[in-house]
Scaffold this motif. Structure first.
Motif, PDB file in Angstrom:
ATOM      1  N   PHE A   1       0.833  -1.201   0.000  1.00  0.00           N
ATOM      2  CA  PHE A   1       0.000   0.000   0.000  1.00  0.00           C
ATOM      3  C   PHE A   1       0.871   1.256   0.000  1.00  0.00           C
ATOM      4  O   PHE A   1       1.969   1.245   0.557  1.00  0.00           O
ATOM      5  N   VAL A  20      -7.772   3.178  -3.700  1.00  0.00           N
ATOM      6  CA  VAL A  20      -6.689   2.529  -2.956  1.00  0.00           C
ATOM      7  C   VAL A  20      -5.589   2.209  -3.959  1.00  0.00           C
ATOM      8  O   VAL A  20      -5.867   1.747  -5.060  1.00  0.00           O
ATOM      9  N   THR A  31      -4.547  -8.475  -5.791  1.00  0.00           N
ATOM     10  CA  THR A  31      -5.951  -8.661  -5.405  1.00  0.00           C
ATOM     11  C   THR A  31      -6.198  -7.897  -4.109  1.00  0.00           C
ATOM     12  O   THR A  31      -5.471  -8.083  -3.128  1.00  0.00           O
ATOM     13  N   VAL A  32      -7.193  -7.035  -4.141  1.00  0.00           N
ATOM     14  CA  VAL A  32      -7.525  -6.226  -2.960  1.00  0.00           C
ATOM     15  C   VAL A  32      -8.859  -6.720  -2.411  1.00  0.00           C
ATOM     16  O   VAL A  32      -9.838  -6.809  -3.152  1.00  0.00           O
ATOM     17  N   THR A  33      -8.869  -7.070  -1.139  1.00  0.00           N
ATOM     18  CA  THR A  33     -10.069  -7.632  -0.517  1.00  0.00           C
ATOM     19  C   THR A  33     -10.477  -6.785   0.680  1.00  0.00           C
ATOM     20  O   THR A  33      -9.643  -6.465   1.531  1.00  0.00           O
ATOM     21  N   GLU A  44     -14.019  -7.778  -3.625  1.00  0.00           N
ATOM     22  CA  GLU A  44     -12.690  -8.145  -4.075  1.00  0.00           C
ATOM     23  C   GLU A  44     -12.426  -7.414  -5.382  1.00  0.00           C
ATOM     24  O   GLU A  44     -13.291  -7.359  -6.247  1.00  0.00           O
ATOM     25  N   THR A  58      -6.885   0.846  -7.519  1.00  0.00           N
ATOM     26  CA  THR A  58      -8.244   0.323  -7.689  1.00  0.00           C
ATOM     27  C   THR A  58      -9.224   1.253  -6.975  1.00  0.00           C
ATOM     28  O   THR A  58      -8.846   1.975  -6.057  1.00  0.00           O
ATOM     29  N   LEU A  71      -8.585  -4.519   5.194  1.00  0.00           N
ATOM     30  CA  LEU A  71      -8.294  -4.379   3.768  1.00  0.00           C
ATOM     31  C   LEU A  71      -6.989  -5.118   3.486  1.00  0.00           C
ATOM     32  O   LEU A  71      -5.966  -4.830   4.100  1.00  0.00           O
ATOM     33  N   THR A  72      -7.037  -6.076   2.573  1.00  0.00           N
ATOM     34  CA  THR A  72      -5.854  -6.896   2.274  1.00  0.00           C
ATOM     35  C   THR A  72      -5.451  -6.709   0.821  1.00  0.00           C
ATOM     36  O   THR A  72      -6.308  -6.677  -0.064  1.00  0.00           O
ATOM     37  N   ALA A  73      -4.154  -6.554   0.585  1.00  0.00           N
ATOM     38  CA  ALA A  73      -3.627  -6.555  -0.784  1.00  0.00           C
ATOM     39  C   ALA A  73      -2.722  -7.778  -0.915  1.00  0.00           C
ATOM     40  O   ALA A  73      -1.820  -7.978  -0.102  1.00  0.00           O
ATOM     41  N   ASN A  79       1.259 -10.843   1.170  1.00  0.00           N
ATOM     42  CA  ASN A  79       0.058 -10.050   1.409  1.00  0.00           C
ATOM     43  C   ASN A  79       0.243  -9.090   2.581  1.00  0.00           C
ATOM     44  O   ASN A  79       1.065  -9.333   3.455  1.00  0.00           O
ATOM     45  N   THR A  81      -2.204  -6.723   5.303  1.00  0.00           N
ATOM     46  CA  THR A  81      -3.567  -6.454   5.760  1.00  0.00           C
ATOM     47  C   THR A  81      -3.578  -5.218   6.657  1.00  0.00           C
ATOM     48  O   THR A  81      -2.766  -5.100   7.586  1.00  0.00           O
TER      49      THR A  81
END
Length: 520
Positions: A1, A20, A31-33, A44, A58, A71-73, A79, A81
C-alpha cells in the motif's frame, strides 16, 4: 500500500468510491479484498501493476458509513492487511502556521486534550513537512500515521507539529453534527506563501514566475523590498529550513526560537510537489485551508488570482487523481486572516483579506463557487505566547468553519453561516449621511468611529480615506456621518485595518454572533 494507507484509517464513504493504491512488481496482479467482522469478504478487486513506477490502483465500490473493516492486498504469496478501517468523510487540512498550531497551543488546551478520548471515530493523519523540485508520487515522510486520537501522544505532540487544532476542532464538530467517522489529513507548513502550494499551472495562469532558481530570499533587515525581484533581498547562507520570510521572522523570533515549522520554503511549487501531489489519488469530501499571512508580504495583490486559481486547480487535480471519485466542486473552506500588529497603519492584511474573497467580499461567489469562509479578524490575541500572529482562540475559528461546511458541503439550507454584508448604500447629500443596508439583522457591539471610512475625493485616485462615524444602527441599516467630506464619495470600506477591533468586539455582528466581514 502507498504510505498514507494504514491501520485505523478512514476511507471516503458513498456516494464516492475510495481509491486505494500501492506498489508492486511490474506486470503482477494485485488482489484487494475488503472484509468485515469474522473475515466475511465484502468485495474483491484486482489491479495490474503498471509502469514506469510499478504502482497499482483500484476504486472500491461505494460503501456505507461505519466499520471496522480489514483491507488486504495480495500479490502472489505476499500479502499486507490493514485493520480497524472505517468509512466516513475525509477532510484535508492545509496551510501555514495557524493551521499547523496544535491542540496543545490553543486556549483551554488541557480541556481539549482531555476530551480526545471521546472521539475514537475521528481519525487523524499528518504528513511531514517536505519539499521537492519535481512532483512526487508518494509522501516522503509521515509525521503521524493514521491514529485514534490520544491527548499527549498525537493531538498535543508539540508546538506547530501535530495535530492541527483548527483541523481537529473542525473534524470533531463535524463528527458531532453528522454522527459518522471523520478522517482528517494534515498537510501544513508554517511561514509558507501560496506560491509554494501552487502547481505550475496556477503560477502560469496568474502570470507569476514559476522558477526562481533554488534559493529562498529574505529581506535585508526585514524591510519590504520593492516587488521587482520575485523574492526580496538576499538569502543568508543558512539551511533552507532557517530562511525566513522577512516581517514574520522578526515577529516570531521575539517569542519563539526560529523553528523550521515557522519558516517554511518560499520557492514556487515545492510543497505542491512534495505534499499535495502525492495525495491526489485520495478520495476527499472537503478541504480546510488557513494560509495567507506570508502573502501579506509577498505578491499580496496577486492573491485575488492565485487563491481562486489554486482552489480550481486542486479541485481538477483531486477529481482526476481519484478517477472522478472526488467531486469536481470539492467543498473548500478557509479562514480569513486574523490580526498581527495592533497599531499598524499597513493595510496589507486588509488587502489580503479582501483578495481571499476574490475581491467580492463574501463567499461562495461566482469566482469561488462551493467555498466557505470563517471570518477571524475579531479574534486577535495580542498576548499569545506564540506571537500575536498566532491567536489561541481556534474554537471560534473552527465553529465558523463548521457552519460553512454544514451549509456548503452538506447542504443545510436553513443554516446562517455568514455574517451580515451590505447590499446597498444610499447617499443623503443634503444631510451629509450615508445609509448602508445589510443582508441580515444587525447587532451592534461597538460604536467605533474608525470602522467605516469613505473615499472622499474629486478624482478617483489617490483616494483620501476619511472616517465616517456611525450615527445610528437600525435592524438592517447603518447610518454614517460624512462630516469631513465636502466632495464626491467614491468608495466605502469597513474594518480595513490590520487589527480592526478588540476581541469579539468588532462593530457589527448578526444575531448568531457572526461578524460582518470587511469590505471595500
Amino acid at each position: 500500500f502507498a504510505s498514507y494507507y494504514g491501520d485505523h484509517m478512514v476511507l471516503q464513504k458513498k456516494p464516492s468510491g475510495a481509491v486505494v493504491w500501492g506498489h508492486g512488481e511490474l506486470g503482477a496482479v494485485v488482489t484487494v479484498t475488503l472484509s468485515g467482522a469474522g473475515g466475511l469478504i465484502i468485495m474483491e478487486k484486482t489491479a495490474q501493476v503498471k509502469g514506469p513506477s510499478g504502482t497499482w490502483t483500484t476504486v472500491l465500490d461505494p460503501m456505507d458509513r461505519g466499520g471496522p473493516y480489514a483491507l488486504t492486498a495480495e500479490q502472489g504469496v505476499e500479502n499486507v492487511t490493514l485493520r480497524d478501517i472505517y468509512f466516513g468523510d475525509v477532510w484535508l487540512c492545509s496551510g501555514q502556521s495557524n493551521m499547523a498550531m496544535t491542540v496543545l497551543q490553543v486556549a483551554n488546551a488541557s480541556q481539549e486534550l482531555a476530551m480526545a478520548s471521546r472521539y475514537p471515530y475521528v481519525r487523524i493523519f499528518a504528513a511531514a513537512p517536505a519539499r521537492s523540485d519535481v512532483e512526487l508520487e508518494d509522501l516522503e515522510r509521515i509525521d503521524l500515521p493514521w491514529s485514534i486520537p490520544t491527548a499527549a501522544e498525537n493531538l498535543g505532540h508539540g508546538n506547530f507539529t501535530y495535530f492541527s487544532a483548527v483541523c481537529w476542532l473542525l473534524g470533531r464538530s463535524l463528527y458531532e453534527a453528522l454522527g459518522f467517522p471523520i478522517g482528517l489529513v494534515e498537510v501544513a507548513w508554517g511561514g509558507t506563501p501560496i506560491e509554494a502550494w501552487s502547481s505550475r499551472r496556477v503560477l502560469q495562469a496568474c502570470g507569476l514566475p514559476e522558477d526562481t532558481g533554488r534559493h529562498i530570499w529574505v529581506g535585508k533587515g526585514g524591510k519590504e523590498e520593492p516587488q521587482s525581484s520575485l523574492w526580496h533581498g538576499a538569502c543568508f547562507n543558512l539551511k533552507p529550513a532557517l530562511c525566513f520570510a522577512p516581517p514574520l521572522s522578526l515577529a516570531l523570533s521575539s517569542s519563539t526560537s526560529p523553528h523550521q515549522h515557522l519558516s517554511g520554503p518560499q520557492t514556487p511549487s515545492v510543497l505542491w510537489n512534495a505534499m499535495i501531489h502525492p495525495l491526489l489519488n485520495m478520495t476527499l469530501r472537503g478541504v480546510a485551508w488557513y494560509q495567507g499571512e506570508a502573502n501579506a508580504f509577498l505578491h499580496t495583490d496577486q492573491y485575488n488570482c492565485t487563491f481562486p486559481a489554486l482552489i480550481a486547480d486542486w479541485r481538477r487535480a483531486f477529481h482526476a487523481g481519484s478517477a472522478g471519485q472526488t467531486e469536481l466542486l470539492l467543498p473548500f473552506g478557509f479562514v480569513q486572516l486574523s490580526t498581527y500588529r495592533r497599531r499598524s497603519a499597513d493595510d496589507s492584511f486588509a488587502r489580503l483579506r479582501w483578495h481571499q474573497t476574490a475581491d467580492l467580499g463574501v463567499v461562495p461567489n461566482a469566482r469561488m463557487p462551493s467555498t466557505f469562509m470563517a471570518v477571524a479578524m475579531d479574534l486577535g490575541d495580542e498576548h499569545s505566547p506564540y506571537g500575536s500572529i498566532h491567536p489561541r482562540d481556534k474554537q471560534n475559528v473552527a465553529h465558523r468553519l463548521l457552519l460553512g461546511a454544514r451549509a456548503v458541503a452538506y447542504g443545510d439550507k436553513d443554516l446562517v453561516f455568514q455574517g451580515p454584508y451590505p447590499t446597498r448604500a444610499i447617499l443623503e447629500v443634503t444631510r451629509g449621511l450615508l445609509n448602508v443596508t445589510y443582508s441580515q439583522e444587525l447587532i451592534c457591539r461597538q460604536r467605533d468611529a474608525q470602522a467605516f471610512e469613505v473615499c472622499c475625493s474629486s478624482q478617483a485616485s489617490p483616494c483620501q480615506w476619511l472616517p465616517a462615524p456611525v450615527v445610528a444602527v437600525g435592524s438592517r441599516t447603518v447610518t454614517l456621518a460624512l462630516s469631513g467630506c465636502r466632495t464626491l464619495v467614491l468608495g466605502l470600506r469597513y474594518a480595513w485595518a490590520e487589527w480592526p477591533c478588540e476581541y469579539q468586539a468588532c462593530p457589527l455582528y448578526n444575531p448568531q454572533g457572526l461578524p460582518a466581514p470587511p469590505f471595500l
